[in-house]
Write a protein that holds these residues in place. Structure first.
Motif, PDB file in Angstrom:
ATOM      1  N   VAL A 201     -90.838 -13.780  13.089  1.00  0.00           N
ATOM      2  CA  VAL A 201     -91.851 -12.452  13.314  1.00  0.00           C
ATOM      3  C   VAL A 201     -91.417 -11.593  14.315  1.00  0.00           C
ATOM      4  O   VAL A 201     -91.913 -10.644  13.834  1.00  0.00           O
ATOM      5  CB  VAL A 201     -93.558 -13.627  13.957  1.00  0.00           C
ATOM      6  CG1 VAL A 201     -94.060 -12.220  14.171  1.00  0.00           C
ATOM      7  CG2 VAL A 201     -93.525 -14.457  13.244  1.00  0.00           C
ATOM      8  N   GLY A 202     -90.675 -11.460  15.161  1.00  0.00           N
ATOM      9  CA  GLY A 202     -90.360 -10.244  15.793  1.00  0.00           C
ATOM     10  C   GLY A 202     -89.638  -9.413  15.585  1.00  0.00           C
ATOM     11  O   GLY A 202     -89.700  -8.495  15.754  1.00  0.00           O
ATOM     12  N   THR A 203     -88.251 -10.555  14.363  1.00  0.00           N
ATOM     13  CA  THR A 203     -87.515  -9.914  13.961  1.00  0.00           C
ATOM     14  C   THR A 203     -88.380  -8.680  12.958  1.00  0.00           C
ATOM     15  O   THR A 203     -87.639  -8.254  12.459  1.00  0.00           O
ATOM     16  CB  THR A 203     -85.821 -10.601  13.289  1.00  0.00           C
ATOM     17  OG1 THR A 203     -85.992 -11.494  14.688  1.00  0.00           O
ATOM     18  CG2 THR A 203     -85.546  -9.968  12.512  1.00  0.00           C
ATOM     19  N   LEU A 204     -89.348  -9.365  12.094  1.00  0.00           N
ATOM     20  CA  LEU A 204     -89.145  -8.586  10.617  1.00  0.00           C
ATOM     21  C   LEU A 204     -90.272  -7.597  11.078  1.00  0.00           C
ATOM     22  O   LEU A 204     -90.834  -6.410  10.875  1.00  0.00           O
ATOM     23  CB  LEU A 204     -90.623  -9.272  10.238  1.00  0.00           C
ATOM     24  CG  LEU A 204     -89.782 -10.931   9.092  1.00  0.00           C
ATOM     25  CD1 LEU A 204     -91.112 -11.609   9.194  1.00  0.00           C
ATOM     26  CD2 LEU A 204     -88.892 -10.283   8.586  1.00  0.00           C
ATOM     27  N   GLY A 205     -90.886  -7.969  12.809  1.00  0.00           N
ATOM     28  CA  GLY A 205     -92.153  -6.463  12.930  1.00  0.00           C
ATOM     29  C   GLY A 205     -91.394  -5.516  13.785  1.00  0.00           C
ATOM     30  O   GLY A 205     -91.480  -4.698  13.675  1.00  0.00           O
ATOM     31  N   ALA A 206     -89.849  -5.340  13.704  1.00  0.00           N
ATOM     32  CA  ALA A 206     -88.962  -5.025  14.767  1.00  0.00           C
ATOM     33  C   ALA A 206     -87.899  -3.860  13.926  1.00  0.00           C
ATOM     34  O   ALA A 206     -87.437  -3.017  13.973  1.00  0.00           O
ATOM     35  CB  ALA A 206     -88.380  -5.249  15.787  1.00  0.00           C
ATOM     36  N   ILE A 207     -88.172  -4.244  12.589  1.00  0.00           N
ATOM     37  CA  ILE A 207     -87.326  -4.307  11.280  1.00  0.00           C
ATOM     38  C   ILE A 207     -88.169  -2.183  10.758  1.00  0.00           C
ATOM     39  O   ILE A 207     -86.571  -1.444  10.906  1.00  0.00           O
ATOM     40  CB  ILE A 207     -87.252  -4.518   9.670  1.00  0.00           C
ATOM     41  CG1 ILE A 207     -86.685  -5.826  10.531  1.00  0.00           C
ATOM     42  CG2 ILE A 207     -86.338  -3.814   8.944  1.00  0.00           C
ATOM     43  CD1 ILE A 207     -86.583  -6.528   9.503  1.00  0.00           C
ATOM     44  N   VAL A 208     -88.904  -2.201  10.689  1.00  0.00           N
ATOM     45  CA  VAL A 208     -89.374  -1.030  10.538  1.00  0.00           C
ATOM     46  C   VAL A 208     -89.329   0.133  11.281  1.00  0.00           C
ATOM     47  O   VAL A 208     -88.677   1.161  11.595  1.00  0.00           O
ATOM     48  CB  VAL A 208     -90.998  -1.413   9.285  1.00  0.00           C
ATOM     49  CG1 VAL A 208     -91.247  -0.107   9.417  1.00  0.00           C
ATOM     50  CG2 VAL A 208     -90.644  -1.679   8.505  1.00  0.00           C
ATOM     51  N   PRO A 209     -89.826  -0.651  12.448  1.00  0.00           N
ATOM     52  CA  PRO A 209     -90.020   0.700  13.963  1.00  0.00           C
ATOM     53  C   PRO A 209     -88.243   1.167  14.234  1.00  0.00           C
ATOM     54  O   PRO A 209     -87.875   1.651  14.792  1.00  0.00           O
ATOM     55  CB  PRO A 209     -90.442  -0.515  14.888  1.00  0.00           C
ATOM     56  CG  PRO A 209     -91.222  -0.753  14.352  1.00  0.00           C
ATOM     57  CD  PRO A 209     -90.657  -1.665  13.386  1.00  0.00           C
ATOM     58  N   MET A 210     -87.117   0.099  14.264  1.00  0.00           N
ATOM     59  CA  MET A 210     -86.093   0.335  14.577  1.00  0.00           C
ATOM     60  C   MET A 210     -85.161   1.476  13.503  1.00  0.00           C
ATOM     61  O   MET A 210     -84.528   2.510  13.679  1.00  0.00           O
ATOM     62  CB  MET A 210     -85.011  -1.144  13.985  1.00  0.00           C
ATOM     63  CG  MET A 210     -85.607  -1.728  15.089  1.00  0.00           C
ATOM     64  SD  MET A 210     -84.382  -1.558  16.986  1.00  0.00           S
ATOM     65  CE  MET A 210     -82.427  -1.507  15.846  1.00  0.00           C
TER      66      MET A 210
END
Length: 244
Positions: A201-210
């Motif tokens: 979940v953390g990885t998926l949530g960080a992809i777009v902001p990154m």
């Protein structure tokens, strides 16, 4: 976050090995770009030659906005070098960083105040050198007393302020960008220590902001290279041009 840097002592001086590594890599990349884009010059230019000619024309326009080209022509090579070197340095830490045993090795060299302040001091030193070279010591010294001698202390303060803002502006923008990228990357990795589901979940949530922040950091890094080069030419023009 909270990474340290490997240092070594040489002749009584302390060297940050990460800085030494990264400024060397940035210098090599700039040298390779310059060599590869100018190795074969022709009347019908290749894409590589067009790219370098565009950079030269871009810097020529920067110089032309500060002084006439007859005065500014000797500074063209300096402007091209600064623009390319700072841009490459700003980009190095953008895709990733490398940490070994809690020592940060791969980063943008311009994310370190020692590097940006060294560049700023070098630039300001060059402005005085070229000013003396263009006008002579006596005439150049007189400029500090114009239009009113009482303003000399303010002009001296201005020199220090210009140096500080030139270096810290570049450092602050690049360092802040890398800090936020590190925080976003931590969002993806830290949750794995709790359980795999949270980590995903953390990885998926960080992809777009990154992706968004890396695009923005690319823009900021480009703008900061332009601003540093432009201000360098402005400061030089103030020293070598009679109208200033």
């Amino acid at each position: 976050m909270g990474h340290s840097s490997k240092t070594t002592e040489f002749l009584g001086l302390t060297f940050n090995l990460s800085n030494v590594l990264m400024i060397t890599i940035a210098s090599i990349i700039v040298l390779l770009i310059a060599v590869l884009t100018t190795r074969v010059l022709s009347i019908r230019p290749t894409k590589a030659q067009n790219f370098m000619e565009w950079i030269v024309d871009f810097v020529r326009n920067i110089i032309g906005s500060s002084m006439d080209m007859k005065t500014g022509a000797p500074f063209l090579a300096l402007g091209v070098t600064l623009l390319m070197y700072i841009f490459v340095s700003n980009m190095l830490g953008l895709p990733f960083s490398i940490t070994v045993d809690h020592n940060l090795w791969w980063k943008s060299p311009t994310a370190d105040p020692a590097i940006t302040m060294t560049l700023a001091i070098m630039v300001m030193g060059l402005t005085h050198y070229y000013g003396v070279k263009a006008k002579g010591v006596k005439e150049y010294t007189k400029d500090f007393f114009k239009p009113i001698p009482y303003l000399v202390p303010l002009k001296i303060i201005e020199e220090f302020a210009n140096t500080l803002t030139l270096g810290l502006r570049l450092y602050g923008n690049i360092f802040a960008g890398e800090i936020l990228l590190g925080l976003l990357a931590g969002l993806a990795t830290n949750f794995y220590t709790q359980n795999i589901a949270l980590g995903i979940v953390g990885t998926l949530g960080a992809i777009v902001p990154m992706i968004v922040w890396q695009a923005f950091s690319l823009f900021v890094g480009t703008i900061q290279a332009f601003i540093f080069t432009m201000l360098t030419m402005v400061y030089i023009s103030h020293k070598v041009s009679d109208e200033h």
